[in-house]
Design a protein around this motif. Structure first.
Motif, PDB file in Angstrom:
ATOM      1  N   ILE A  98       0.829  -1.205   0.000  1.00 53.78           N
ATOM      2  CA  ILE A  98       0.000   0.000   0.000  1.00 53.78           C
ATOM      3  C   ILE A  98       0.865   1.258   0.000  1.00 53.78           C
ATOM      4  O   ILE A  98       0.356   2.366  -0.176  1.00 53.78           O
ATOM      5  CB  ILE A  98      -0.951   0.014   1.220  1.00 53.78           C
ATOM      6  CG1 ILE A  98      -0.150   0.080   2.527  1.00 53.78           C
ATOM      7  CG2 ILE A  98      -1.878  -1.193   1.199  1.00 53.78           C
ATOM      8  CD1 ILE A  98      -1.019   0.247   3.761  1.00 53.78           C
ATOM      9  N   ASN A 127       3.165   7.298  -3.431  1.00 47.35           N
ATOM     10  CA  ASN A 127       2.668   7.957  -2.218  1.00 47.35           C
ATOM     11  C   ASN A 127       3.690   7.987  -1.072  1.00 47.35           C
ATOM     12  O   ASN A 127       3.369   8.420   0.031  1.00 47.35           O
ATOM     13  CB  ASN A 127       1.380   7.283  -1.733  1.00 47.35           C
ATOM     14  CG  ASN A 127       1.591   5.801  -1.434  1.00 47.35           C
ATOM     15  OD1 ASN A 127       2.669   5.251  -1.657  1.00 47.35           O
ATOM     16  ND2 ASN A 127       0.560   5.145  -0.922  1.00 47.35           N
ATOM     17  N   ARG A 183      -3.743   7.053  -0.921  1.00 47.09           N
ATOM     18  CA  ARG A 183      -3.710   5.810  -1.712  1.00 47.09           C
ATOM     19  C   ARG A 183      -2.894   6.037  -2.976  1.00 47.09           C
ATOM     20  O   ARG A 183      -3.032   7.070  -3.640  1.00 47.09           O
ATOM     21  CB  ARG A 183      -5.131   5.369  -2.061  1.00 47.09           C
ATOM     22  CG  ARG A 183      -5.945   4.874  -0.864  1.00 47.09           C
ATOM     23  CD  ARG A 183      -7.366   4.547  -1.290  1.00 47.09           C
ATOM     24  NE  ARG A 183      -8.158   4.081  -0.157  1.00 47.09           N
ATOM     25  CZ  ARG A 183      -8.338   2.793   0.148  1.00 47.09           C
ATOM     26  NH1 ARG A 183      -7.745   1.859  -0.593  1.00 47.09           N
ATOM     27  NH2 ARG A 183      -9.075   2.442   1.185  1.00 47.09           N
ATOM     28  N   TRP A 184      -2.058   5.053  -3.280  1.00 48.04           N
ATOM     29  CA  TRP A 184      -1.137   5.236  -4.401  1.00 48.04           C
ATOM     30  C   TRP A 184      -1.872   5.404  -5.727  1.00 48.04           C
ATOM     31  O   TRP A 184      -1.364   6.059  -6.648  1.00 48.04           O
ATOM     32  CB  TRP A 184      -0.128   4.085  -4.463  1.00 48.04           C
ATOM     33  CG  TRP A 184      -0.670   2.724  -4.816  1.00 48.04           C
ATOM     34  CD1 TRP A 184      -1.000   1.730  -3.965  1.00 48.04           C
ATOM     35  CD2 TRP A 184      -0.924   2.228  -6.132  1.00 48.04           C
ATOM     36  NE1 TRP A 184      -1.445   0.626  -4.634  1.00 48.04           N
ATOM     37  CE2 TRP A 184      -1.411   0.907  -5.983  1.00 48.04           C
ATOM     38  CE3 TRP A 184      -0.802   2.746  -7.409  1.00 48.04           C
ATOM     39  CZ2 TRP A 184      -1.777   0.103  -7.066  1.00 48.04           C
ATOM     40  CZ3 TRP A 184      -1.159   1.962  -8.496  1.00 48.04           C
ATOM     41  CH2 TRP A 184      -1.639   0.646  -8.322  1.00 48.04           C
ATOM     42  N   LYS A 213      -7.845   3.099   7.060  1.00 52.43           N
ATOM     43  CA  LYS A 213      -8.335   3.446   5.721  1.00 52.43           C
ATOM     44  C   LYS A 213      -8.990   4.820   5.679  1.00 52.43           C
ATOM     45  O   LYS A 213      -8.937   5.506   4.656  1.00 52.43           O
ATOM     46  CB  LYS A 213      -9.325   2.388   5.233  1.00 52.43           C
ATOM     47  CG  LYS A 213      -8.684   1.099   4.772  1.00 52.43           C
ATOM     48  CD  LYS A 213      -9.730   0.168   4.171  1.00 52.43           C
ATOM     49  CE  LYS A 213      -9.078  -1.107   3.641  1.00 52.43           C
ATOM     50  NZ  LYS A 213     -10.079  -2.021   3.018  1.00 52.43           N
TER      51      LYS A 213
END
Length: 310
Positions: A127, A132, A144-145, A280
């Motif tokens: 992640i 990022n 988020r990438w 998240k």
């Protein structure tokens, strides 16, 4: 005729002998003096001897005083010994001064700063990747990438970040940078709004890259490895033999970033890596995750007494 000649010859000899302008043969060499002193010293065993000679090598009145003669020799030797000791002392002093100057110059000379390396995977299995990484390590904010890639699709594989957590201007290799900070216009009246002002912050530079180092010296700079959970990531890594990563994570500090709601793969649990959870939805927890990363990294290298912890 013969008489005159004889008379002339006879008169000439006495004239030369009595000529006041004639001088005795000069013997002023050191060799002559030393030979005379040796001769007189030998004669002293049977009587008086004269060791006083003038500048022409001729004897003067006097007797040999053995005690005085030996005292003079001893004084000369002592003086010579003092001169040698003085020269040796002066030589040592000059060497110490030269060494002190060299040490002072070495202290003034800026040390070469080598950036530690945080190594990531070139893939998208983690992640956290090249898209990022800067936002997270520089600002303590996780993006988020996929979103970061849309904003900057042509991101470099190597980035330089400034670590500020647990680092200040006294840290080895510290750098200063100017940042924009938002603060309340009136701290007592939150409704007054925010104002932006520039501040100087200090930190230590790290290099984040997703390509394996090309030489041994660069591998020695690697301080952390961010894993994806897949063993293929370590195919060309140093310290990995026949797929065994035990030596790798005994030498380098491994990290596995994952969402807090996702389970940790069983393979990762078998590795000696630190797992860091990212929420998240709650971005205010990102700074705590970043601090956890730096704290665990310092703890790992502190056990090895490595400069990475400075």
């Amino acid at each position: 005729g013969k008489g005159d000649a004889g008379t002339s010859a006879g008169a000439g000899a006495p004239g030369e002998k009595g000529n006041p302008s004639s001088k005795p043969a000069i013997k002023s060499t050191r060799k002559v003096r030393m030979e005379y002193e040796k001769e007189q010293y030998s004669k002293n065993r049977f009587g008086e001897a004269n060791l006083n000679i003038n500048e022409y090598g001729q004897a003067q009145q006097g007797t040999l005083d053995m005690k005085k003669f030996e005292d003079n020799i001893n004084k000369e030797e002592e003086e010579r010994a003092r001169q040698v000791a003085s020269m040796e002392s002066l030589k040592r002093k000059k060497m110490e001064e030269k060494r002190s100057r060299h040490q002072a110059q070495e202290k003034k000379r800026p040390k070469k700063i080598v950036r530690p390396i945080v190594l990531m995977s070139p893939g998208f299995g983690s992640i956290l990747n090249k898209f990022n990484a800067s936002e997270f390590f520089d600002k303590g904010k996780f993006v988020r990438w996929e979103e970061a890639q849309k904003l900057k699709p042509h991101t470099s594989s190597t980035k330089v970040i400034l670590r500020k957590h647990l680092r200040d201007k006294r840290s080895f290799g510290a750098r200063s940078t100017e940042v924009d900070v938002k603060r309340p216009i009136d701290p007592e009246r939150p409704e007054s709004g925010m104002k932006s002002q520039k501040e100087i912050v200090y930190g230590v530079e790290y290099k984040v890259m997703d390509q394996e180092p090309k030489n041994v010296n660069d591998w020695d700079r690697v301080c952390a490895v961010i894993v994806t959970g897949k063993a293929w990531q370590f195919k060309n890594y140093r310290y990995v033999k026949e797929g065994n990563v035990a030596e790798l994570f005994s030498r380098l500090c491994g990290f596995y970033f994952h969402f807090s709601s996702d389970p940790i793969p069983k393979e990762v649990e078998q590795w000696n890596v630190k797992c860091i959870a990212i929420d998240k939805n709650n971005r205010h927890r990102d700074v705590a995750a970043l601090r956890e990363f730096w704290t665990k990294l310092d703890q790992f290298w502190a056990k090895k007494q490595h400069p990475f912890t400075m």
